[in-house]
Design a protein around this motif. Structure first.
Motif, PDB file in Angstrom:
ATOM      1  N   ASN A  47      -3.931  15.212  84.580  1.00  0.00           N
ATOM      2  CA  ASN A  47      -3.399  14.338  83.529  1.00  0.00           C
ATOM      3  C   ASN A  47      -2.175  14.942  82.830  1.00  0.00           C
ATOM      4  O   ASN A  47      -2.100  14.983  81.598  1.00  0.00           O
ATOM      5  N   ASP A  48      -1.233  15.398  83.609  1.00  0.00           N
ATOM      6  CA  ASP A  48      -0.013  15.985  83.046  1.00  0.00           C
ATOM      7  C   ASP A  48       1.173  15.606  83.930  1.00  0.00           C
ATOM      8  O   ASP A  48       1.081  15.641  85.159  1.00  0.00           O
ATOM      9  N   PHE A  49       2.288  15.231  83.272  1.00  0.00           N
ATOM     10  CA  PHE A  49       3.516  14.920  84.002  1.00  0.00           C
ATOM     11  C   PHE A  49       4.333  16.188  84.295  1.00  0.00           C
ATOM     12  O   PHE A  49       5.302  16.119  85.033  1.00  0.00           O
ATOM     13  N   MET A  50       3.928  17.302  83.717  1.00  0.00           N
ATOM     14  CA  MET A  50       4.674  18.547  83.844  1.00  0.00           C
ATOM     15  C   MET A  50       4.023  19.464  84.877  1.00  0.00           C
ATOM     16  O   MET A  50       2.822  19.710  84.829  1.00  0.00           O
ATOM     17  N   LEU A  51       4.832  19.962  85.820  1.00  0.00           N
ATOM     18  CA  LEU A  51       4.366  20.925  86.792  1.00  0.00           C
ATOM     19  C   LEU A  51       4.916  22.308  86.441  1.00  0.00           C
ATOM     20  O   LEU A  51       6.062  22.435  86.033  1.00  0.00           O
ATOM     21  N   ASP A  52       4.083  23.327  86.637  1.00  0.00           N
ATOM     22  CA  ASP A  52       4.601  24.692  86.618  1.00  0.00           C
ATOM     23  C   ASP A  52       5.287  24.943  87.957  1.00  0.00           C
ATOM     24  O   ASP A  52       4.794  24.521  89.016  1.00  0.00           O
ATOM     25  N   PHE A  53       6.409  25.622  87.917  1.00  0.00           N
ATOM     26  CA  PHE A  53       7.173  25.890  89.136  1.00  0.00           C
ATOM     27  C   PHE A  53       7.784  27.273  89.031  1.00  0.00           C
ATOM     28  O   PHE A  53       8.327  27.635  87.979  1.00  0.00           O
ATOM     29  N   SER A  54       7.660  28.047  90.095  1.00  0.00           N
ATOM     30  CA  SER A  54       8.250  29.380  90.077  1.00  0.00           C
ATOM     31  C   SER A  54       8.965  29.657  91.400  1.00  0.00           C
ATOM     32  O   SER A  54       8.599  29.117  92.443  1.00  0.00           O
ATOM     33  N   ILE A  55      10.001  30.475  91.301  1.00  0.00           N
ATOM     34  CA  ILE A  55      10.740  30.949  92.471  1.00  0.00           C
ATOM     35  C   ILE A  55      10.663  32.466  92.455  1.00  0.00           C
ATOM     36  O   ILE A  55      11.044  33.107  91.468  1.00  0.00           O
ATOM     37  N   ARG A  56      10.167  33.037  93.537  1.00  0.00           N
ATOM     38  CA  ARG A  56      10.135  34.491  93.614  1.00  0.00           C
ATOM     39  C   ARG A  56      10.331  34.930  95.062  1.00  0.00           C
ATOM     40  O   ARG A  56      10.131  34.146  96.004  1.00  0.00           O
ATOM     41  N   SER A  57      10.711  36.168  95.234  1.00  0.00           N
ATOM     42  CA  SER A  57      10.912  36.705  96.579  1.00  0.00           C
ATOM     43  C   SER A  57      10.205  38.037  96.704  1.00  0.00           C
ATOM     44  O   SER A  57       9.883  38.693  95.708  1.00  0.00           O
ATOM     45  N   GLN A  58       9.976  38.443  97.957  1.00  0.00           N
ATOM     46  CA  GLN A  58       9.358  39.738  98.226  1.00  0.00           C
ATOM     47  C   GLN A  58       9.973  40.322  99.495  1.00  0.00           C
ATOM     48  O   GLN A  58      10.041  39.653 100.531  1.00  0.00           O
ATOM     49  N   GLY A  59      10.464  41.541  99.379  1.00  0.00           N
ATOM     50  CA  GLY A  59      10.958  42.265 100.540  1.00  0.00           C
ATOM     51  C   GLY A  59      12.235  41.718 101.139  1.00  0.00           C
ATOM     52  O   GLY A  59      12.538  41.999 102.306  1.00  0.00           O
ATOM     53  N   LEU A  60      12.995  40.950 100.393  1.00  0.00           N
ATOM     54  CA  LEU A  60      14.210  40.364 100.949  1.00  0.00           C
ATOM     55  C   LEU A  60      15.440  41.241 100.755  1.00  0.00           C
ATOM     56  O   LEU A  60      16.502  40.916 101.271  1.00  0.00           O
ATOM     57  N   ALA A  61      15.291  42.320  99.996  1.00  0.00           N
ATOM     58  CA  ALA A  61      16.454  43.170  99.742  1.00  0.00           C
ATOM     59  C   ALA A  61      17.032  43.739 101.029  1.00  0.00           C
ATOM     60  O   ALA A  61      18.225  44.060 101.095  1.00  0.00           O
ATOM     61  N   GLN A  62      16.204  43.837 102.095  1.00  0.00           N
ATOM     62  CA  GLN A  62      16.670  44.395 103.359  1.00  0.00           C
ATOM     63  C   GLN A  62      17.470  43.379 104.179  1.00  0.00           C
ATOM     64  O   GLN A  62      18.266  43.773 105.034  1.00  0.00           O
ATOM     65  N   VAL A  63      17.239  42.098 103.946  1.00  0.00           N
ATOM     66  CA  VAL A  63      17.875  41.073 104.796  1.00  0.00           C
ATOM     67  C   VAL A  63      18.827  40.162 104.030  1.00  0.00           C
ATOM     68  O   VAL A  63      19.534  39.368 104.645  1.00  0.00           O
ATOM     69  N   VAL A  64      18.836  40.246 102.688  1.00  0.00           N
ATOM     70  CA  VAL A  64      19.663  39.359 101.857  1.00  0.00           C
ATOM     71  C   VAL A  64      20.626  40.198 101.030  1.00  0.00           C
ATOM     72  O   VAL A  64      20.256  41.270 100.522  1.00  0.00           O
ATOM     73  N   ASP A  65      21.840  39.695 100.869  1.00  0.00           N
ATOM     74  CA  ASP A  65      22.832  40.356 100.021  1.00  0.00           C
ATOM     75  C   ASP A  65      22.494  40.079  98.554  1.00  0.00           C
ATOM     76  O   ASP A  65      22.676  38.958  98.074  1.00  0.00           O
ATOM     77  N   THR A  66      21.978  41.077  97.866  1.00  0.00           N
ATOM     78  CA  THR A  66      21.541  40.897  96.477  1.00  0.00           C
ATOM     79  C   THR A  66      22.606  41.321  95.468  1.00  0.00           C
ATOM     80  O   THR A  66      22.336  41.388  94.269  1.00  0.00           O
ATOM     81  N   SER A  67      23.807  41.609  95.941  1.00  0.00           N
ATOM     82  CA  SER A  67      24.868  42.034  95.019  1.00  0.00           C
ATOM     83  C   SER A  67      25.429  40.876  94.211  1.00  0.00           C
ATOM     84  O   SER A  67      26.030  41.065  93.158  1.00  0.00           O
TER      85      SER A  67
END
Length: 632
Positions: A197-217
């Motif tokens: 009974n809620d119109f609001m959703l909790d939503f999160s974005i997170r990553s794990q172990g991507l520092a080796q394959v993604v440019d985080t600069s």
């Protein structure tokens, strides 16, 4: 020598030799093809190992039409780079996962990990009884994408990649986790939590172990877009109240999209709302977006043809890495643009509702909404509007009384003012002084008739904002009006009248007739009470013209406005006519006014500070004028 002839044995021998030769040729060809297939398979396995695909895993699970053969598969995996692992999982197909409560039905796509469908279960499209529910998201009208750069300089978009869904329960909450994997322990995750009974959703974005394959600069770019569906009867009126709103810099609110197209760049944004008149989609974040590029485009060029979508919105925000990972807690709101619901979240979402600025918004928030909510709690909405109107007019009746009393006093003084105008025709300054003395002696304030009218302006404007924005009026019927939040058409025209439309609404006609009779009743008194000034237009003629122009303007303007607003003005003008009739014939009488003025004249009057100051200024101006004449 004897010539040999072919016999049956020779023919059979040649046939066997041909069969043997054909078998040998076919066998060699089949062997070469088999070797080629084995070699291609080995190359694919070697390439899969390089992109961290576990041993023994194949891509045969991909059923999407974009990867139905080995060539397309190789291209797909080559373009995904480190995230090619996700293309080998069983989720790498266009499936949807549903989460649902009594208010919302949400379907999240594996491809892109975003909501593919969002349906409001308790609200119908356009007309009541259609059976079609309001769908804020459907048919690829909305998009959500993270664009980032990999360590091998690839630009990837999450909207093109496949997420792995996992649906669980946490108490009464439904949890849907969508993971885009680069390996077993390397992933980007979207997490949706739907409460009962809620119109609001909790939503999160997170990553794990991507520092080796993604440019985080550099920050990752979040892109959210939507083409807003039409959900109401009048596409033009709905489009007028459809806009992009946003909160920034700790509580400030603004919006764009009121024109044809608009673009804005803002800093420190805490939420963004794609508002569709009576419904809205909102993205909120606990960690404010450092900046946001916002765009609104009007899609209604021709109101007869452009009847599916109203506007196109786009928002682009950077998400910063922390310690080489993403970690953002957000919320999605998909639901009605209802002040009461949005206000309960205590996130300043009520600013999305256009209740007016300053005192106008204050009147709506603290008076009109609570009072009307109380009335509509036990009365039908049409009756509630009538009772609401009566209460407002009764509350404003003292102001109406003072306004009419001032007009009556000015009417009684008109002969004396006319006499002063004739007597001091050639001396405007003296005429003004004597007129002010007359007002003071009679106890009349010439501004008293204007002030009540000015005091009613905030109420008028607040109501004009209240009715189009009050969600509960949507699809509530009264008499011939099937929807008090939209126009009450009683006749469809086969042609379009400029500024009026192609339909006839009845409540605006009744409101226009009521204002005509009201102006007819009061215009004579107003023109009689206002003395004619030299060099000024004849107010009596102007007021006579306004008697006819005002109702016509109301008729045209209100024809496509909410029928609830027209009903209010119809009842309001009827009540005002009744109040004015009682005041004029039973409360305020000219002979009593005349006696009161004469009594005031006989009493010694002490000038107020304002009147005294005005008198001194006039005398100084008169002395300066005389000095100039002497010098000449």
């Amino acid at each position: 020598m004897e010539e040999k002839k072919l016999d049956i044995k020779t023919i059979i021998g040649f046939g066997l030799i041909m069969v043997l030769l054909l078998w040998m040729i076919y066998g060699q060809t089949d062997k070469r093809e088999k070797e080629a297939r084995e070699k291609a398979k080995q190359e694919q396995l070697d390439k899969a190992k390089k992109t961290q695909i576990p041993e023994g895993t194949t891509a045969s699970v991909i059923t999407d039409s974009t990867a139905t053969d080995s060539v397309k598969l190789a291209k797909l995996r080559g373009s995904l780079g480190a995230f090619a692992y996700s293309a080998t999982l069983p989720s790498a197909k266009n499936n949807l996962t549903e989460i649902k409560n009594p208010l919302l039905t949400i379907k999240v796509a594996n491809k892109g990990g975003y909501i593919d469908e969002c349906t409001l279960n308790n609200f119908e499209q356009i007309t009541k009884g259609s059976g079609k529910r309001v769908e804020l998201i459907k048919g690829n009208n909305a998009s959500f994408n993270l664009q980032f750069k990999t360590s091998d300089n690839r630009i990837l978009n999450t909207q093109d990649m496949y997420f792995e869904p996992v649906k669980t329960m946490e108490g009464e909450n439904q949890v849907l986790t969508m993971r885009l994997k680069a390996g077993e322990n390397q992933f980007l995750e979207y997490r949706y939590v739907l409460k009962p009974n809620d119109f609001m959703l909790d939503f999160s974005i997170r990553s794990q172990g991507l520092a080796q394959v993604v440019d985080t600069s550099k920050p990752i770019d979040l892109e959210w877009g939507m083409k807003t569906y039409r959900n109401e009867k009048s596409v033009a009126f709905e489009n007028r109240y459809t806009n992009l709103g946003y909160e920034y810099e700790e509580g400030k609110f603004d919006k764009l999209g009121l024109g044809k197209s608009d673009t804005e760049k803002v800093d420190d944004v805490s939420y963004i709302a794609f508002k569709q008149h009576l419904f809205t989609s909102v993205l909120l974040t606990d960690t404010h977006f450092k900046s946001a590029e916002l765009t609104s485009e009007n899609l209604v060029v021709d109101e007869k043809k452009d009847t599916i979508f109203t506007r196109k919105f786009m928002a682009k925000m950077p998400l910063a890495y922390k310690g080489g990972e993403l970690n953002y807690n957000m919320n999605w709101y998909y639901g009605p643009a209802d002040y009461k619901i949005l206000n309960e979240y205590n996130k300043n979402l009520d600013e999305i509702i256009p209740l007016g600025w300053g005192i106008f918004g204050w009147i709506n928030r603290w008076i009109f909404i609570p009072v009307f909510s109380l009335l509509s709690g036990f009365l039908p909405y049409g009756i509630g509007i009538i009772v609401f109107t009566i209460l407002i007019r009764l509350a404003m009746s003292p102001v109406t009384y003072k306004s009419y009393l001032s007009q009556a006093k000015m009417k009684v003084l008109r002969p004396e003012i006319t006499e002063l105008n004739e007597k001091y025709k050639k001396d405007p300054m003296k005429k003004q002084q004597e007129t002010m003395k007359l007002y003071s002696a009679a106890g009349v304030n010439p501004m008293a008739g204007c002030l009540p009218a000015v005091m009613q302006i905030p109420v008028f404007y607040a109501l004009f904002q209240f009715f189009p924005s009050y969600f509960d009026l949507r699809q509530k019927s009264f008499l011939w009006a099937d929807d008090l939040s939209s126009y009450d058409s009683v006749l469809k025209l086969p042609f379009d009248i400029p500024f009026y439309g192609n339909h006839v609404s009845l409540f605006p006609i009744l409101a226009s007739l009521a204002i005509f009779f009201y102006m007819k009743m009061t215009t004579g008194d107003q023109t009689m009470s206002a003395p004619q000034q030299e060099g000024m237009p004849d107010m009596s003629k102007i007021m006579k013209v306004m008697i006819y122009i005002s109702p016509i303007m109301m008729l045209i303007f209100f024809n496509s406005n909410p029928s609830g607003l027209s009903l209010y003005y119809f009842i309001s003008n009827l009540i005002t006519i009744g109040i004015m009739y009682v005041i004029k014939n039973h409360i305020v009488k000219e002979d009593k006014i005349h006696a009161l003025i004469q009594n005031n004249k006989s009493k010694p009057k002490q000038q107020g500070r304002f009147q005294k100051k005005m008198q001194e200024m006039m005398e100084q101006a008169q002395e300066q004028q005389k000095s100039k004449q002497i010098k000449k």
